[in-house]
Design an enzyme around this catalytic site. Structure first.
Site, PDB file in Angstrom:
ATOM      1  N   LYS A 157      -0.584  -4.703  -3.490  1.00 46.64           N
ATOM      2  CA  LYS A 157      -1.698  -3.788  -3.210  1.00 46.64           C
ATOM      3  C   LYS A 157      -1.800  -2.756  -4.310  1.00 46.64           C
ATOM      4  CE  LYS A 157      -3.336  -3.681   1.351  1.00 46.64           C
ATOM      5  NZ  LYS A 157      -3.625  -2.712   2.809  1.00 46.64           N
ATOM      6  N   SER A 201       0.657  -1.329  -0.152  1.00 42.76           N
ATOM      7  CA  SER A 201       0.073  -0.040   0.053  1.00 42.76           C
ATOM      8  C   SER A 201       0.838   1.390  -0.264  1.00 42.76           C
ATOM      9  CB  SER A 201      -0.846  -0.107   1.309  1.00 42.76           C
ATOM     10  OG  SER A 201      -1.966   0.760   1.146  1.00 42.76           O
ATOM     11  N   ASP A 216      10.716   5.525  -9.708  1.00 43.46           N
ATOM     12  CA  ASP A 216      10.252   6.090 -10.960  1.00 43.46           C
ATOM     13  C   ASP A 216      10.960   7.434 -11.235  1.00 43.46           C
ATOM     14  OD1 ASP A 216       8.777   4.061 -11.744  1.00 43.46           O
ATOM     15  OD2 ASP A 216       6.749   5.017 -11.177  1.00 43.46           O
TER      16      ASP A 216
END
Length: 233
Positions: free
Chosen positions: A233, A208, A219
């Site tokens: 998740k 999560s 990223d």
């Protein structure tokens, strides 16, 4: 609500459901569950000899909660273990301390984030500040951010933690069927580590909010991820 307040009576495990069983997302550090050896991915099938398959998650969790110093027994199925495992645990008051830190080898700051509750970002700022006092900037090689077995928590804390570790950029977005449902969460908090290298540790119990933080830092090429596939998740 209980975990966000940071204190409750029980065993110290974050759980979800899978195929009617209660599945352990992760044990919380320094709790009866972690000391008893409960692991991420374990399936809990019985509590005090009562089968919990088919119960709602709330019903099963309420069976495991209870007053401090009371005892309970769990039966667990673990991947790659042939027979069910019986574990006896004494409940405690569980206090969730979201951030721990220390210095390693005189030149590395180690910061462990165990959950994302109301205090997480403030505690992270404090940890970075203390590490900066202990290790001069010219000697500080970088930081290890340990998100292993961190089951997540508040979305706004995931955004603010990420925002504290990179200069700017989109942390996470929510995209719906219509343009009006789209939300973007952008970090503008400024990098408290002043651009020092980051290593982020994750494993199968990182879920999560942890995955949001790890994914955003990766990223944006702000951190190197080390570990195993996260919870999903």
């Amino acid at each position: 609500e209980t975990s966000i307040r940071g204190e409750f009576g029980g065993l110290g495990i974050e759980v979800g459901t899978e195929e009617g069983y209660v599945k352990v997302v992760s044990p919380i550090d320094d709790t009866p569950a972690s000391r008893a050896g409960i692991m991420s991915g374990d399936l809990i099938t019985q509590v005090d000899d009562e089968a919990i398959q088919g119960m709602t998650l709330d019903q099963a969790v309420n069976r495991m909660k209870g007053p401090a110093n009371s005892k309970t027994r769990l039966k667990i199925i673990r991947k790659d273990v042939d027979k069910p495992i019986d574990i006896a645990i004494t409940r405690e008051i569980i206090r969730i301390r979201p951030v721990r830190y220390r210095t390693e080898g005189g030149d590395i700051g180690y910061i462990r984030i165990t959950s994302f509750n109301d205090q997480t970002t403030d505690e992270l700022r404090k940890a970075i500040g203390e590490i900066s006092k202990d290790i001069p900037s010219d000697r500080l090689a970088g930081y290890v951010i340990d998100l292993r077995n961190n089951p997540g928590g508040l979305l706004d804390q995931a955004v603010s933690v990420t925002s504290s570790l990179m200069p700017r950029g989109e942390v996470v977005s929510i995209r719906g069927r219509s343009p009006g449902e789209t939300q973007r969460f952008t970090g503008r908090g400024g990098d408290l580590t002043k651009g020092k290298p980051l290593m982020v540790l994750i494993n199968g119990g990182s879920a999560s909010a942890s995955e949001i933080v790890a994914g955003a830092l990766h990223d944006h090429k702000r951190a190197t991820l080390i570990g195993t596939r996260s919870f999903g998740k």
